[in-house]
Design an enzyme around this catalytic site. Structure first.
Site, PDB file in Angstrom:
ATOM      1  N   ASP A 101      56.356  42.050  43.055  1.00 20.31           N
ATOM      2  CA  ASP A 101      56.675  40.885  42.528  1.00 20.31           C
ATOM      3  C   ASP A 101      57.704  40.741  43.568  1.00 20.31           C
ATOM      4  O   ASP A 101      58.867  42.048  43.265  1.00 20.31           O
ATOM      5  CB  ASP A 101      56.939  40.861  41.381  1.00 20.31           C
TER       6      ASP A 101
HETATM    7  N1  URA Z   1      53.975  43.131  36.561  1.00 25.13           N
HETATM    8  C1  URA Z   1      54.275  42.049  36.957  1.00 25.13           C
HETATM    9  O1  URA Z   1      54.425  41.277  36.282  1.00 25.13           O
HETATM   10  N2  URA Z   1      54.973  42.017  37.993  1.00 25.13           N
HETATM   11  C2  URA Z   1      54.610  43.386  38.671  1.00 25.13           C
HETATM   12  O2  URA Z   1      55.017  42.940  39.477  1.00 25.13           O
HETATM   13  C3  URA Z   1      53.519  43.913  38.717  1.00 25.13           C
HETATM   14  C4  URA Z   1      53.243  44.071  37.192  1.00 25.13           C
END
Ligand code: URA
Length: 234
Positions: A101
């Site tokens: 993310d």
């Molecule tokens: N899980 C999440 O919530 N975000 C990420 O970036 C990777 C795994």
């Protein structure tokens, strides 16, 4: 060379996706619509959706320590910074394996090896990914137990069993290490939310056996031959 391999080596698509493009009539060789399974020779002009492609000469593999504030994509419609901006000297057309993310930091693999990337990203691949999450509130052993057993995050099925270790606990925030084998959208954040703990920060520290080690935030390194072979063995 087989046409699907040629397309995969040009970084446009995996070999399987290349076959789909060929079957859909989107690939031309020397101006004529190509058929599945055909070969290309030196000097042939290959176009995918009207764009001439060239195979990369070599496959390259990098590990990046992604900072928060970059999107895991090759380009962005909204002109936000992408992880590719962090590897300015890399000439090959690399792309990220999987996603972190915008607000997540940590280990990201980038490559122009379409076949490997596709294999690693396939839902049937069960690469264990390790994250350190800082979460709101006192995270109890009972919360860890729920995450270990799998939780309902609003999808059709609950999450697969996870490894969970509490690193620090206090009333305001806690630090937890979690290892998951799936890769659903925002999965770790949603898992913690499912047990009542909002994630404050999230950092991926390992991808299978590959670890960030001393790689600093925003820095990248070439994977060693051993690391590449390890990824190919997964
Ligand atoms: N899980 C999440 O919530 N975000 C990420 O970036 C990777 C795994």
């Amino acid at each position: 060379m087989r046409l699907n391999k040629y397309i995969a080596h040009s970084g446009v698509a995996s070999r399987r996706k290349a076959d789909e493009l060929i079957a859909a009539g989107k690939v031309n060789v020397n101006g004529a619509v190509a058929s599945l399974g055909c070969d290309v020779n030196e000097g042939d002009i290959v176009e995918v959706s009207g764009r001439i492609i060239n195979p990369e000469k070599k496959t390259v593999y990098y590990m990046l320590n992604k900072p928060v504030g970059y999107i895991t994509s090759v380009r962005d419609d909204r002109d936000r910074r992408t992880v590719i901006d962090l590897l300015p000297d890399v000439k090959e057309r690399i792309y990220p394996v999987g996603r972190l993310d915008y607000n997540t930091s940590g280990l990201l693999i980038l490559t122009n090896d379409g076949d490997l990337a596709n294999r690693l990203m396939h839902p049937s691949g069960k690469v264990k990914k390790t994250y350190i999450a800082e979460v709101k509130g006192m995270f109890h052993i009972s919360d860890a137990e729920k995450l270990r057993n799998g939780v309902d995050i609003g999808d059709s099925r609950k999450t697969a069993p996870a490894d969970v270790e509490i690193i620090k606990q206090n009333n305001s925030t806690s630090e937890v290490e979690i290892k998951i084998i799936e890769g659903r959208n925002r999965q770790v954040r949603r898992m913690f939310e499912a047990v009542g703990h909002e994630v404050i920060s999230l950092n991926r520290t390992a991808y299978g056996n590959l670890k960030l080690g001393h790689l600093k935030l925003g820095q990248f390194k070439k994977l060693s031959q051993g690391e590449i072979e390890y990824l190919k063995s997964l």
